[in-house]
Scaffold this active site. Structure first.
Site, PDB file in Angstrom:
ATOM      1  N   ILE A 159       0.825  -1.211   0.000  1.00 41.71           N
ATOM      2  CA  ILE A 159       0.000   0.000   0.000  1.00 41.71           C
ATOM      3  C   ILE A 159       0.862   1.265   0.000  1.00 41.71           C
ATOM      4  O   ILE A 159       0.382   2.349  -0.352  1.00 41.71           O
ATOM      5  CB  ILE A 159      -0.949  -0.033   1.225  1.00 41.71           C
ATOM      6  CG1 ILE A 159      -2.169   0.840   0.998  1.00 41.71           C
ATOM      7  CG2 ILE A 159      -0.231   0.342   2.511  1.00 41.71           C
ATOM      8  CD1 ILE A 159      -3.272   0.640   2.023  1.00 41.71           C
TER       9      ILE A 159
ATOM     10  N   ASN B 269      11.819  -8.416   6.513  1.00 43.14           N
ATOM     11  CA  ASN B 269      12.148  -7.722   7.758  1.00 43.14           C
ATOM     12  C   ASN B 269      11.713  -8.598   8.930  1.00 43.14           C
ATOM     13  O   ASN B 269      10.586  -9.091   8.955  1.00 43.14           O
ATOM     14  CB  ASN B 269      11.438  -6.368   7.814  1.00 43.14           C
ATOM     15  CG  ASN B 269      11.977  -5.396   6.792  1.00 43.14           C
ATOM     16  OD1 ASN B 269      13.177  -5.337   6.547  1.00 43.14           O
ATOM     17  ND2 ASN B 269      11.095  -4.624   6.176  1.00 43.14           N
TER      18      ASN B 269
ATOM     19  N   HIS C 175       6.141 -11.936   5.584  1.00 39.73           N
ATOM     20  CA  HIS C 175       5.915 -11.447   4.225  1.00 39.73           C
ATOM     21  C   HIS C 175       7.269 -11.176   3.590  1.00 39.73           C
ATOM     22  O   HIS C 175       8.178 -10.660   4.238  1.00 39.73           O
ATOM     23  CB  HIS C 175       5.046 -10.190   4.214  1.00 39.73           C
ATOM     24  CG  HIS C 175       5.487  -9.151   5.184  1.00 39.73           C
ATOM     25  ND1 HIS C 175       5.249  -9.242   6.537  1.00 39.73           N
ATOM     26  CD2 HIS C 175       6.170  -7.991   5.006  1.00 39.73           C
ATOM     27  CE1 HIS C 175       5.757  -8.196   7.152  1.00 39.73           C
ATOM     28  NE2 HIS C 175       6.335  -7.419   6.246  1.00 39.73           N
TER      29      HIS C 175
ATOM     30  N   HIS D  30       9.037  -9.017   0.790  1.00 42.57           N
ATOM     31  CA  HIS D  30       8.897  -7.876  -0.115  1.00 42.57           C
ATOM     32  C   HIS D  30       9.630  -8.206  -1.417  1.00 42.57           C
ATOM     33  O   HIS D  30      10.790  -8.627  -1.386  1.00 42.57           O
ATOM     34  CB  HIS D  30       9.567  -6.624   0.462  1.00 42.57           C
ATOM     35  CG  HIS D  30       9.018  -6.130   1.756  1.00 42.57           C
ATOM     36  ND1 HIS D  30       8.259  -4.975   1.849  1.00 42.57           N
ATOM     37  CD2 HIS D  30       9.120  -6.597   3.027  1.00 42.57           C
ATOM     38  CE1 HIS D  30       7.941  -4.754   3.121  1.00 42.57           C
ATOM     39  NE2 HIS D  30       8.450  -5.712   3.858  1.00 42.57           N
TER      40      HIS D  30
END
Ligand code: AMP
Ligand code: ZN
Length: 119
Positions: free
Chosen positions: A31, A92, A105, A107
């Site tokens: 987002i 991360n 997650h 990236h």
């Protein structure tokens, strides 16, 4: 009912700009993109970190990485033949890395010169 943002996106309770999906993974656009391509790839099952996932289901971690590579190819950041022009995968983990969503997650970043070292 979970308060995990990404579990709620998997459940369809919060909208996601989905790029691709497999039985056990979901890829959607970040987002707040940090590069022309910025996609997040997650396991649909909840695991807080890569370390937690590799202990619980190493095959699923492999599926997340495979899905991330497939996104990079789909976005024109790599080809079946080679890693050109290139992309970066980032997971991360923990406060020092600035992890804000505690559902693993990866990236997928690309579309510009990404520089090294990261911030
Ligand atoms: P991290 O800081 O590694 O935990 O990354 C969390 C990422 O989730 C950030 O890059 C956010 O921009 C992204 N994010 C937060 N909420 C949403 C959302 N509703 N849809 C897509 N990405 C999101
Ligand atoms: Zn979750």
């Amino acid at each position: 009912m979970t308060d995990c943002l990404f579990c709620r996106m998997v459940a369809g309770e919060i909208p996601a700009d989905v790029v691709s999906e497999t039985d056990r993974t979901l890829a959607f656009r970040d987002i707040n993109p940090q590069a022309p391509t910025h996609v997040l790839v997650i396991p649909k099952d909840h695991h807080a970190t890569a370390g937690a996932l590799v202990g619980a289901d190493p095959q699923l971690l492999a599926e997340v990485v495979a899905a991330a590579h497939a996104v990079a190819v789909q976005e024109g950041l790599a080809t079946a033949d080679g890693p050109e022009p290139g992309y970066r995968l980032v997971a991360n983990t923990g406060p020092a890395a600035g992890q804000t969503v505690h559902h693993l997650h990866v990236h997928v970043l690309g579309g510009r010169d990404l520089g090294w070292p990261p911030g």
